[in-house]
Write an enzyme that holds these catalytic residues in place. Structure first.
Site, PDB file in Angstrom:
ATOM      1  CB  SER A  21     -18.011  67.370  -6.154  1.00 51.37           C
ATOM      2  OG  SER A  21     -16.987  66.636  -6.029  1.00 51.37           O
ATOM      3  N   GLY A  46     -15.690  64.025  -5.600  1.00 51.99           N
ATOM      4  CA  GLY A  46     -14.815  63.426  -6.830  1.00 51.99           C
ATOM      5  C   GLY A  46     -14.746  62.212  -7.119  1.00 51.99           C
ATOM      6  N   GLY A  72      -5.996  67.062  -6.162  1.00 48.91           N
ATOM      7  CA  GLY A  72      -5.378  66.340  -7.392  1.00 48.91           C
ATOM      8  C   GLY A  72      -6.761  65.046  -7.625  1.00 48.91           C
ATOM      9  CG  LEU A  73      -9.609  64.990  -9.689  1.00 47.48           C
ATOM     10  CD1 LEU A  73      -9.351  63.643 -10.745  1.00 47.48           C
ATOM     11  CD2 LEU A  73     -11.024  65.088  -9.073  1.00 47.48           C
ATOM     12  CB  CYS A 131     -10.382  64.075 -15.813  1.00 45.71           C
ATOM     13  SG  CYS A 131     -10.532  64.380 -13.749  1.00 45.71           S
ATOM     14  CB  ILE A 192     -17.324  77.777 -14.067  1.00 42.47           C
ATOM     15  CG1 ILE A 192     -16.956  78.578 -13.602  1.00 42.47           C
ATOM     16  CG2 ILE A 192     -17.901  79.010 -15.192  1.00 42.47           C
ATOM     17  CD1 ILE A 192     -15.887  79.597 -13.223  1.00 42.47           C
ATOM     18  N   GLY A 218     -13.473  80.645  -5.400  1.00 45.91           N
ATOM     19  CA  GLY A 218     -13.972  81.617  -4.283  1.00 45.91           C
ATOM     20  C   GLY A 218     -14.690  82.891  -4.512  1.00 45.91           C
ATOM     21  N   GLY A 244     -19.451  78.829  -8.511  1.00 44.65           N
ATOM     22  CA  GLY A 244     -18.416  80.021  -8.724  1.00 44.65           C
ATOM     23  C   GLY A 244     -18.152  80.913  -8.150  1.00 44.65           C
ATOM     24  N   GLY A 266     -19.159  75.996  -2.993  1.00 47.44           N
ATOM     25  CA  GLY A 266     -17.685  75.444  -3.131  1.00 47.44           C
ATOM     26  C   GLY A 266     -16.815  75.805  -1.870  1.00 47.44           C
TER      27      GLY A 266
END
Length: 303
Positions: A21, A46, A72-73, A131, A192, A218, A244, A266
């Site tokens: 995500s 998200g 910041g989503l 959050c 994670i 990364g 992760g 990711g």
């Protein structure tokens, strides 16, 4: 032929590779590059109850072996995701999706879970508990076992779909939090999320990103992620999705040997948009090299 199939809470994935995500949007840009149906699943951007513009710029900074982000989503909000983004994604991807949801109160988590429960293409709800709880002094829900369990119970009460809790590594004891989520009814654990990091521009004598600190991701965090996946997978009796710093087929296999049933990719997508495709294509030959006939057989094989 190597069997790459894995199963998450009754849902069979053709392979364990899932874009994480926040690094794949809603798939549109990647669909221009390759057929998204090769992916095991997709954890889309998200979603929060209300639209969010995100944090001020600059909010991404490259680092050796990784990057720091404080996006910041940013997302168009629950209604827009359900009414526009998911129908569009359904034209590009034809397998069950993972709906990543976030909230700043229990009511927001519940609203997002209720809405995602009604979406036919959503197979799993992934709950981001990183959050801050605006009603409890701003402490993240995922920092304490009690608050993570509270979110788990609230979401489970309003959905029939499998619920996976996505945990933050920025805690003292991630195992106790995972076990609390399992006890509260979680169907699986994702981990994670990013580590908290910071960079300073020494010429300007200011933080590189406007928010000062952000999530570090990364390849540099891969060993930490493997360790936490191993610890959690050996402490709970529900599936684990590992993530992760994953950037290769060998990383996927290592994460699965540590206990992950599936693996999310990711930051690698931001560096190389073909990362997931290349990992999936590479998996069979690496499995053959290692004598693996069925990928599911290696899940948690390292004790």
């Amino acid at each position: 032929m190597v069997d790459l199939k894995v199963t998450l809470s009754g849902i069979t994935l053709d392979n364990p590779v899932i874009p994480a995500s926040g690094t794949f949007g809603y798939g549109k840009e990647f669909a221009e590059l390759y057929d998204l149906d090769i992916l095991g699943s997709i954890s889309f951007k998200g979603t929060t109850k209300d639209a969010r513009l995100g944090n001020p710029l600059p909010r991404i900074a490259e680092c050796p072996s990784g990057l720091i982000n404080s996006v910041g989503l940013q997302n168009p909000g629950l209604d827009a995701v359900c009414e526009k983004e998911l129908p569009e994604l359904a034209k590009l991807y034809h397998k069950p999706l993972i709906a990543n949801i976030s909230g700043f109160s229990l009511d927001e988590y519940v609203a997002c879970a209720k809405a995602m429960d009604k979406q036919p293409q959503v197979g799993i709800i992934e709950v981001n508990v990183s959050c801050p709880n605006v009603h409890n002094g701003g402490m993240a829900y995922g920092v304490l076992p009690e608050s993570a369990a509270e979110v788990t119970r609230a979401v489970k009460a309003v959905t029939t779909k499998p619920v996976y809790i996505k945990l933050s590594p920025n805690v003292t004891d991630i195992v106790s939090i995972a076990k609390a989520c399992e006890a509260a009814g979680a169907d699986g654990i994702s981990l994670i999320n990013t580590l908290l990091g910071m960079r300073i521009d020494i010429n300007r004598r200011k933080p590189v990103i406007a928010n000062k600190m952000g999530g570090f991701s990364g390849p540099a965090i891969f060993p930490v992620a493997v360790r936490m996946v191993y610890q959690v997978a050996n402490a709970v009796n529900i599936p684990v999705i590992g993530m992760g710093g994953v950037s290769s087929a060998r990383d996927v296999i290592e994460m699965m040997m540590a206990g992950a049933t599936a693996v999310q990719v990711g930051a690698a997508n931001l560096v190389n948009p073909f990362a997931c495709k290349e990992i999936i294509e590479e998996l069979p030959s690496v499995c053959e090299e290692l004598g693996i006939e069925r990928l599911a057989d290696i899940i948690g094989c390292v004790k």
